[in-house]
Design a protein around this motif. Structure first.
Motif, PDB file in Angstrom:
ATOM      1  N   LEU A  25       0.829  -1.199   0.000  1.00 14.20           N
ATOM      2  CA  LEU A  25       0.000   0.000   0.000  1.00 14.20           C
ATOM      3  C   LEU A  25       0.869   1.257   0.000  1.00 14.20           C
ATOM      4  N   GLN A  26       0.507   2.222  -0.798  1.00 17.10           N
ATOM      5  CA  GLN A  26       1.188   3.516  -0.860  1.00 17.10           C
ATOM      6  C   GLN A  26       0.402   4.518  -0.017  1.00 17.10           C
ATOM      7  N   ASN A  27       0.886   5.747   0.027  1.00 21.63           N
ATOM      8  CA  ASN A  27       0.162   6.799   0.742  1.00 21.63           C
ATOM      9  C   ASN A  27      -1.212   6.993   0.112  1.00 21.63           C
ATOM     10  N   ASN A  28      -2.200   7.265   0.933  1.00 24.33           N
ATOM     11  CA  ASN A  28      -3.588   7.502   0.536  1.00 24.33           C
ATOM     12  C   ASN A  28      -4.256   6.269  -0.065  1.00 24.33           C
ATOM     13  N   GLN A  29      -3.726   5.082   0.164  1.00 26.02           N
ATOM     14  CA  GLN A  29      -4.348   3.858  -0.332  1.00 26.02           C
ATOM     15  C   GLN A  29      -4.877   3.023   0.829  1.00 26.02           C
ATOM     16  N   ALA A  30      -5.918   2.274   0.541  1.00 26.27           N
ATOM     17  CA  ALA A  30      -6.524   1.401   1.555  1.00 26.27           C
ATOM     18  C   ALA A  30      -7.098   0.168   0.875  1.00 26.27           C
ATOM     19  N   ILE A  31      -7.346  -0.847   1.681  1.00 26.43           N
ATOM     20  CA  ILE A  31      -7.963  -2.075   1.188  1.00 26.43           C
ATOM     21  C   ILE A  31      -9.475  -1.925   1.256  1.00 26.43           C
ATOM     22  N   ALA A  32     -10.161  -2.346   0.196  1.00 28.77           N
ATOM     23  CA  ALA A  32     -11.624  -2.299   0.163  1.00 28.77           C
ATOM     24  C   ALA A  32     -12.139  -3.622  -0.388  1.00 28.77           C
ATOM     25  N   ASN A  33     -13.382  -3.925  -0.083  1.00 29.17           N
ATOM     26  CA  ASN A  33     -14.050  -5.127  -0.597  1.00 29.17           C
ATOM     27  C   ASN A  33     -13.253  -6.393  -0.289  1.00 29.17           C
ATOM     28  N   LEU A  34     -12.855  -6.532   0.949  1.00 29.65           N
ATOM     29  CA  LEU A  34     -12.055  -7.677   1.389  1.00 29.65           C
ATOM     30  C   LEU A  34     -12.918  -8.937   1.411  1.00 29.65           C
ATOM     31  N   SER A  35     -12.399  -9.984   0.806  1.00 25.12           N
ATOM     32  CA  SER A  35     -13.107 -11.257   0.742  1.00 25.12           C
ATOM     33  C   SER A  35     -12.186 -12.370   1.243  1.00 25.12           C
ATOM     34  N   VAL A  36     -12.699 -13.220   2.138  1.00 30.59           N
ATOM     35  CA  VAL A  36     -11.948 -14.353   2.670  1.00 30.59           C
ATOM     36  C   VAL A  36     -12.725 -15.617   2.317  1.00 30.59           C
ATOM     37  N   ASP A  37     -12.090 -16.499   1.560  1.00 30.74           N
ATOM     38  CA  ASP A  37     -12.729 -17.736   1.129  1.00 30.74           C
ATOM     39  C   ASP A  37     -11.887 -18.928   1.573  1.00 30.74           C
ATOM     40  N   PHE A  38     -12.565 -19.983   1.983  1.00 27.60           N
ATOM     41  CA  PHE A  38     -11.901 -21.206   2.410  1.00 27.60           C
ATOM     42  C   PHE A  38     -12.316 -22.355   1.519  1.00 27.60           C
ATOM     43  N   LYS A  39     -11.373 -23.207   1.194  1.00 28.68           N
ATOM     44  CA  LYS A  39     -11.667 -24.456   0.497  1.00 28.68           C
ATOM     45  C   LYS A  39     -11.174 -25.585   1.383  1.00 28.68           C
ATOM     46  N   TYR A  40     -12.103 -26.453   1.757  1.00 33.08           N
ATOM     47  CA  TYR A  40     -11.790 -27.592   2.593  1.00 33.08           C
ATOM     48  C   TYR A  40     -11.808 -28.845   1.726  1.00 33.08           C
ATOM     49  N   SER A  41     -10.801 -29.674   1.855  1.00 36.68           N
ATOM     50  CA  SER A  41     -10.814 -30.954   1.154  1.00 36.68           C
ATOM     51  C   SER A  41     -10.328 -32.041   2.108  1.00 36.68           C
ATOM     52  N   SER A  42     -10.860 -33.229   1.892  1.00 34.89           N
ATOM     53  CA  SER A  42     -10.553 -34.348   2.768  1.00 34.89           C
ATOM     54  C   SER A  42     -10.330 -35.589   1.922  1.00 34.89           C
ATOM     55  N   PHE A  43      -9.376 -36.389   2.325  1.00 40.37           N
ATOM     56  CA  PHE A  43      -9.118 -37.660   1.663  1.00 40.37           C
ATOM     57  C   PHE A  43      -9.206 -38.761   2.694  1.00 40.37           C
ATOM     58  N   LEU A  44     -10.215 -39.589   2.550  1.00 36.91           N
ATOM     59  CA  LEU A  44     -10.473 -40.720   3.451  1.00 36.91           C
ATOM     60  C   LEU A  44     -10.652 -40.301   4.905  1.00 36.91           C
ATOM     61  N   GLY A  45     -10.913 -39.038   5.149  1.00 40.71           N
ATOM     62  CA  GLY A  45     -11.069 -38.558   6.509  1.00 40.71           C
ATOM     63  C   GLY A  45      -9.782 -38.541   7.304  1.00 40.71           C
ATOM     64  N   ILE A  46      -8.687 -38.848   6.655  1.00 44.44           N
ATOM     65  CA  ILE A  46      -7.390 -38.915   7.340  1.00 44.44           C
ATOM     66  C   ILE A  46      -6.584 -37.657   7.085  1.00 44.44           C
ATOM     67  N   VAL A  47      -6.486 -37.264   5.822  1.00 43.55           N
ATOM     68  CA  VAL A  47      -5.718 -36.082   5.431  1.00 43.55           C
ATOM     69  C   VAL A  47      -6.702 -34.991   5.043  1.00 43.55           C
ATOM     70  N   ASN A  48      -6.696 -33.900   5.785  1.00 44.82           N
ATOM     71  CA  ASN A  48      -7.560 -32.754   5.513  1.00 44.82           C
ATOM     72  C   ASN A  48      -6.700 -31.551   5.145  1.00 44.82           C
ATOM     73  N   THR A  49      -7.126 -30.822   4.131  1.00 45.43           N
ATOM     74  CA  THR A  49      -6.412 -29.634   3.695  1.00 45.43           C
ATOM     75  C   THR A  49      -7.358 -28.442   3.719  1.00 45.43           C
ATOM     76  N   VAL A  50      -6.879 -27.333   4.257  1.00 48.38           N
ATOM     77  CA  VAL A  50      -7.635 -26.087   4.276  1.00 48.38           C
ATOM     78  C   VAL A  50      -6.830 -25.060   3.504  1.00 48.38           C
ATOM     79  N   LYS A  51      -7.439 -24.493   2.459  1.00 48.84           N
ATOM     80  CA  LYS A  51      -6.812 -23.418   1.698  1.00 48.84           C
ATOM     81  C   LYS A  51      -7.606 -22.148   1.946  1.00 48.84           C
TER      82      LYS A  51
END
Length: 118
Positions: free
Chosen positions: A81-107
């Motif tokens: 960020l430079q002077n006079n700049q700001a973050i707008a419209n912030l979005s947080v998304d999660f992707k959950y994946s699981s393999f056999l209920g043993i290995v879980n990944t969160v992105k």
């Protein structure tokens, strides 16, 4: 008789294998800058950062807040960020994946727009 048992065991094992892999998405959006008046321009649109954590039998990885903070830090490292700049419209998304209920990944994907005030 053995062929029928082997065939049904194979079909059951295949069905179990494919049904035990899963993925899901969730997310939220918030406004971090006040954009109520027309005194800004978009400097950059849709800047992103990503982080992930992997858990084996529920052990390992990071807490949810740490994953979000790491993704936001990566986003701001690539788009400082430079002077006079700001973050707008912030979005947080999660992707959950699981393999056999043993290995879980969160992105975690953090995306935002960078606005510059006049």
């Amino acid at each position: 008789m053995k062929k029928i048992i082997l065939k049904s065991m194979f079909i059951l094992s295949t069905a179990l294998l494919f049904s035990s892999c899963a993925a899901g998405l969730s997310g939220m959006m918030s406004d971090s800058a006040s954009l109520s008046s027309n005194n800004f321009i978009y400097a950059k649109k849709n800047v992103q950062g990503m982080s992930q954590a992997t858990y084996v039998l529920g052990i390992g990885g990071m807490k949810r807040e740490a994953i979000v903070n790491e993704a936001k830090t990566k986003m701001l490292e690539n788009n400082s960020l430079q002077n006079n700049q700001a973050i707008a419209n912030l979005s947080v998304d999660f992707k959950y994946s699981s393999f056999l209920g043993i290995v879980n990944t969160v992105k975690c994907y953090v995306s935002a727009d960078i606005v510059e005030f006049k």
